[in-house]
Design an enzyme around this catalytic site. Sequence first.
Site, PDB file in Angstrom:
ATOM      1  N   HIS A 249      26.199  34.048  24.770  1.00 49.06           N
ATOM      2  CA  HIS A 249      25.368  34.312  25.954  1.00 49.06           C
ATOM      3  C   HIS A 249      26.271  34.083  27.170  1.00 49.06           C
ATOM      4  O   HIS A 249      27.135  33.201  27.146  1.00 49.06           O
ATOM      5  CB  HIS A 249      24.208  33.317  25.947  1.00 49.06           C
ATOM      6  CG  HIS A 249      23.149  33.558  26.968  1.00 49.06           C
ATOM      7  ND1 HIS A 249      23.326  33.268  28.307  1.00 49.06           N
ATOM      8  CD2 HIS A 249      21.883  34.042  26.850  1.00 49.06           C
ATOM      9  CE1 HIS A 249      22.213  33.567  28.964  1.00 49.06           C
ATOM     10  NE2 HIS A 249      21.324  34.032  28.109  1.00 49.06           N
TER      11      HIS A 249
ATOM     12  N   CYS B 161      22.078  39.374  28.098  1.00 54.64           N
ATOM     13  CA  CYS B 161      23.061  38.434  28.657  1.00 54.64           C
ATOM     14  C   CYS B 161      24.205  38.195  27.685  1.00 54.64           C
ATOM     15  O   CYS B 161      24.722  37.086  27.572  1.00 54.64           O
ATOM     16  CB  CYS B 161      22.429  37.099  29.035  1.00 54.64           C
ATOM     17  SG  CYS B 161      21.135  37.222  30.251  1.00 54.64           S
TER      18      CYS B 161
ATOM     19  N   ASP C 293      25.987  25.659  21.943  1.00 55.02           N
ATOM     20  CA  ASP C 293      24.846  26.203  22.675  1.00 55.02           C
ATOM     21  C   ASP C 293      23.677  26.280  21.689  1.00 55.02           C
ATOM     22  O   ASP C 293      23.652  27.145  20.812  1.00 55.02           O
ATOM     23  CB  ASP C 293      25.227  27.589  23.213  1.00 55.02           C
ATOM     24  CG  ASP C 293      24.048  28.310  23.857  1.00 55.02           C
ATOM     25  OD1 ASP C 293      22.904  27.813  23.757  1.00 55.02           O
ATOM     26  OD2 ASP C 293      24.276  29.391  24.435  1.00 55.02           O
TER      27      ASP C 293
ATOM     28  N   LYS D  96      12.180  27.619  25.817  1.00 54.80           N
ATOM     29  CA  LYS D  96      12.275  28.408  24.589  1.00 54.80           C
ATOM     30  C   LYS D  96      11.671  27.660  23.406  1.00 54.80           C
ATOM     31  O   LYS D  96      11.777  28.090  22.268  1.00 54.80           O
ATOM     32  CB  LYS D  96      13.737  28.782  24.318  1.00 54.80           C
ATOM     33  CG  LYS D  96      14.271  29.747  25.374  1.00 54.80           C
ATOM     34  CD  LYS D  96      15.677  30.221  25.119  1.00 54.80           C
ATOM     35  CE  LYS D  96      16.074  31.196  26.221  1.00 54.80           C
ATOM     36  NZ  LYS D  96      17.446  31.672  26.094  1.00 54.80           N
TER      37      LYS D  96
END
Length: 411
Positions: free
Chosen positions: A127, A369, A205, A231
Amino acid sequence: MSVFSPEEIAAIRGRFPILSRVVNDKPLAYLDSAASSQVPEQVIEAMATFQRTTRANVHRGVHRLSQEATEVHEGLRDRIQRLLGASRREEVIFVRGTTEAINLVAWTFGRQKLNALDVVLAGELEHHANLVPWQIVAAERGARVEKIPALDDGTLDFEAYERLLDSLPVKIVAIQHVSNALGTIHPVERFVQAAKRRGVATLVDGAQSVPHMRLDVQALGCDFLAFSAHKMYGPTGLGFLYGRYELLESMPPWQGGGDMIDKVSFSGTTFHEPPWRFEAGTPHYVAPSGMNAALDFVEEIGMERIAAREHELLEYAQTRLREIEGLRILGSAPHKAGVVSFVLEGVHHYDAGLFLDQMGIAVRTGHHCAQPAMERYGVTGTIRASFAVFNTESEIDRLVAGVIRLQKVFQ
Ligand SMILES: *Cc1c(COP(=O)(O)O)cnc(C)c1O
């Protein structure tokens, strides 16, 4: 045998008020949880109740409301510690989200660690949040960011990775756990261990993994891990950075301001210990009440069952979508999270998104992204459906029917 009975699925759906919305005269089919998941009523209610009864700044007042707000805030820190299996609560830093967490590490740890010609290795599918901060800081330090190449199936090339580790002056590895663009679950512990053996620092991440599977930062062995509350059925404006305490202690502050200091005078300022050193200014102090409720929701259903259900939805979606001629799914890794990304021959992803929206179906279209990932697979964007525990097979059927209709209109 399905993970949930139809009654259980109906009950879960009933907990999300937004799912009864009508969009373009059709019932909403929300297939975009990888961008942001929806929130159950208990999250909305917890935040509203907090605003009505407890709203006050944290860490500041001796008055009752401030103390109660601080208890909620610091109580959440304990809970995130347990969620991630961190060895101490001071390893959990409150941030605005994954993006801010990674920027924090890049601007403190990265800036301190990187010297001229050093290398940050990042996966080809990252990302932008796990790529651009490193590029900015590397440029300032005269260092550079190199990619861990991705293979055709959407996994990363582990052999190439080890060769890069052995041949370049790598200081930091920044790697996603799960790809938001393709759904690949990377065997991130292998990548972390390989870096660790060579004394290279690692940031994972976890934006797409923490909300969908059980993980343990000590078992993973990573130095840093980032994720976002929004999320994970939680509020926006809140995220978390896990950092190994020894490293946090050695890192300079990032933003200066209130709450992060020990003593301030015009002759100099000393800083608080971690994690508070990295928490300048008033935080989003309403959000922790909502995140607590979101974690309650996840615990009530159980992370294993959530993961199993999302896997069931993925398998169903992939099977049904594969039946469609002229449709190509990107990413065929053996382990995938509830994300399916595809392209349609002769139909631009943007048109597809608009068309499906007309049918009440919310999917993400575009580059997600992750432009380098799109470039790797020779597309400018994809249509992405992503699942949460509240989705159903009939929503996937609607997506499939929508795609077939879309093909008829555009071809
Ligand atoms: C969403 C996402 C991010 C960015 O998270 P924010 O909440 O927007 O800061 C980073 N990485 C991955 C894999 C993501 O899915």
